[in-house]
Design a protein around this motif. Structure first.
Motif, PDB file in Angstrom:
ATOM      1  N   TYR A 101       0.817  -1.217   0.000  1.00 57.93           N
ATOM      2  CA  TYR A 101       0.000   0.000   0.000  1.00 57.93           C
ATOM      3  C   TYR A 101       0.849   1.264   0.000  1.00 57.93           C
ATOM      4  CZ  TYR A 101      -4.245  -2.651   0.520  1.00 57.93           C
ATOM      5  OH  TYR A 101      -5.281  -3.508   0.290  1.00 57.93           O
ATOM      6  N   LEU A 102       2.099   1.146   0.418  1.00 59.40           N
ATOM      7  CA  LEU A 102       3.002   2.290   0.413  1.00 59.40           C
ATOM      8  C   LEU A 102       3.552   2.578  -0.984  1.00 59.40           C
ATOM      9  CD1 LEU A 102       4.640   4.265   2.330  1.00 59.40           C
ATOM     10  CD2 LEU A 102       6.404   2.533   2.291  1.00 59.40           C
ATOM     11  N   LEU A 103       3.869   1.524  -1.746  1.00 60.59           N
ATOM     12  CA  LEU A 103       4.587   1.728  -2.996  1.00 60.59           C
ATOM     13  C   LEU A 103       3.943   1.141  -4.245  1.00 60.59           C
ATOM     14  CD1 LEU A 103       8.146   0.794  -1.683  1.00 60.59           C
ATOM     15  CD2 LEU A 103       7.224   3.084  -2.004  1.00 60.59           C
ATOM     16  N   LEU A 104       3.195   0.061  -4.142  1.00 56.88           N
ATOM     17  CA  LEU A 104       2.852  -0.727  -5.319  1.00 56.88           C
ATOM     18  C   LEU A 104       1.420  -0.602  -5.799  1.00 56.88           C
ATOM     19  CD1 LEU A 104       4.780  -3.945  -4.298  1.00 56.88           C
ATOM     20  CD2 LEU A 104       5.541  -2.136  -5.825  1.00 56.88           C
ATOM     21  N   GLN A 105       0.604   0.213  -5.190  1.00 50.87           N
ATOM     22  CA  GLN A 105      -0.758   0.397  -5.665  1.00 50.87           C
ATOM     23  C   GLN A 105      -0.749   1.109  -7.020  1.00 50.87           C
ATOM     24  OE1 GLN A 105      -3.930   1.741  -2.927  1.00 50.87           O
ATOM     25  NE2 GLN A 105      -2.205   2.343  -1.681  1.00 50.87           N
ATOM     26  N   THR A 106      -1.911   1.123  -7.657  1.00 51.83           N
ATOM     27  CA  THR A 106      -2.032   1.858  -8.918  1.00 51.83           C
ATOM     28  C   THR A 106      -1.862   3.355  -8.666  1.00 51.83           C
ATOM     29  OG1 THR A 106      -3.537   0.175  -9.716  1.00 51.83           O
ATOM     30  CG2 THR A 106      -3.517   2.260 -10.903  1.00 51.83           C
ATOM     31  N   PHE A 107      -2.591   3.890  -7.705  1.00 45.61           N
ATOM     32  CA  PHE A 107      -2.448   5.295  -7.291  1.00 45.61           C
ATOM     33  C   PHE A 107      -2.149   5.322  -5.805  1.00 45.61           C
ATOM     34  CE2 PHE A 107      -5.457   5.712 -10.879  1.00 45.61           C
ATOM     35  CZ  PHE A 107      -4.709   6.551 -11.681  1.00 45.61           C
ATOM     36  N   VAL A 108      -1.064   5.997  -5.422  1.00 44.25           N
ATOM     37  CA  VAL A 108      -0.709   6.155  -4.017  1.00 44.25           C
ATOM     38  C   VAL A 108      -0.836   7.631  -3.676  1.00 44.25           C
ATOM     39  CG1 VAL A 108       1.061   5.841  -2.265  1.00 44.25           C
ATOM     40  CG2 VAL A 108       0.894   4.213  -4.143  1.00 44.25           C
ATOM     41  N   LEU A 115       0.519   7.522   6.172  1.00 45.34           N
ATOM     42  CA  LEU A 115      -0.111   6.545   7.068  1.00 45.34           C
ATOM     43  C   LEU A 115       0.635   5.214   7.069  1.00 45.34           C
ATOM     44  CD1 LEU A 115      -3.903   7.164   6.354  1.00 45.34           C
ATOM     45  CD2 LEU A 115      -2.622   7.801   8.393  1.00 45.34           C
ATOM     46  N   ASN A 116       1.064   4.765   5.906  1.00 43.04           N
ATOM     47  CA  ASN A 116       1.797   3.504   5.830  1.00 43.04           C
ATOM     48  C   ASN A 116       3.199   3.622   6.412  1.00 43.04           C
ATOM     49  OD1 ASN A 116       0.228   1.311   4.544  1.00 43.04           O
ATOM     50  ND2 ASN A 116      -0.104   2.916   3.039  1.00 43.04           N
ATOM     51  N   ALA A 117       3.829   4.762   6.280  1.00 44.07           N
ATOM     52  CA  ALA A 117       5.150   4.958   6.884  1.00 44.07           C
ATOM     53  C   ALA A 117       5.056   4.900   8.404  1.00 44.07           C
ATOM     54  CB  ALA A 117       5.742   6.285   6.429  1.00 44.07           C
ATOM     55  N   VAL A 118       4.016   5.497   8.971  1.00 46.04           N
ATOM     56  CA  VAL A 118       3.820   5.430  10.420  1.00 46.04           C
ATOM     57  C   VAL A 118       3.530   3.990  10.841  1.00 46.04           C
ATOM     58  CG1 VAL A 118       2.312   6.169  12.313  1.00 46.04           C
ATOM     59  CG2 VAL A 118       3.089   7.835  10.625  1.00 46.04           C
ATOM     60  N   LEU A 119       2.720   3.283  10.058  1.00 46.98           N
ATOM     61  CA  LEU A 119       2.407   1.886  10.368  1.00 46.98           C
ATOM     62  C   LEU A 119       3.663   1.020  10.320  1.00 46.98           C
ATOM     63  CD1 LEU A 119       0.008   0.044  11.052  1.00 46.98           C
ATOM     64  CD2 LEU A 119      -0.199  -0.414   8.619  1.00 46.98           C
TER      65      LEU A 119
END
Length: 143
Positions: A101-108, A115-119
């Motif tokens: 979810y941080l890097l590989l989604q179609t649109f980030v 949010l993903n960096a904190v997670l």
């Protein structure tokens, strides 16, 4: 020091606090991700197959995270190293999904990145504290 005939308490308070905070953070993260998927599905040219895949992975992420937090709570409070090892083991697929979810989604979106960096920082701290706690539990003779 423990009273005569009693076992010392070996549970990690910092790990328990981190698990508690992570449970609330992940709940907010999940709601924010659902709302961002609604936003991306309505306003962005998001391919239908990719959107469905991302939502299914998010539901899988919710299940894995719930299982991980349950075993983390149980392992830490009951001083069971096996349950805590399971929690640390489930941390790996959760971290992989967070990186997805941080890097590989179609649109980030930028908010998703933050949010993903904190997670992931939560996960790194829980990994270190979890391994330290498993080590303490394994060294103690609890029967």
């Amino acid at each position: 020091m423990a009273a005569p005939g009693r076992q010392p308490i070996l549970s990690s308070t910092p790990l328990q606090i981190l698990l508690y905070l992570n449970s609330w953070y992940f709940a907010a993260f999940f709601v924010a991700e659902i709302l961002m998927f609604v936003y991306k599905g309505v306003l962005l040219p998001y391919p239908q197959a990719n959107l469905i895949l991302d939502i299914v992975l998010l539901i899988l992420f919710l299940g894995l995270e719930t299982l991980r937090l349950f075993y983390g709570y149980k392992g830490n409070l009951c001083q069971h190293s096996l349950a805590l090892c399971v929690s640390v083991g489930i941390l790996v697929p959760c971290a992989v999904l967070s990186v997805y979810y941080l890097l590989l989604q179609t649109f980030v979106l930028r908010l998703e990145f933050i949010l993903n960096a904190v997670l992931l920082s939560f996960y790194s701290l829980e990994l270190v504290l979890g391994l330290m706690t498993v080590s303490v539990f394994s060294r103690a003779s609890i029967y």
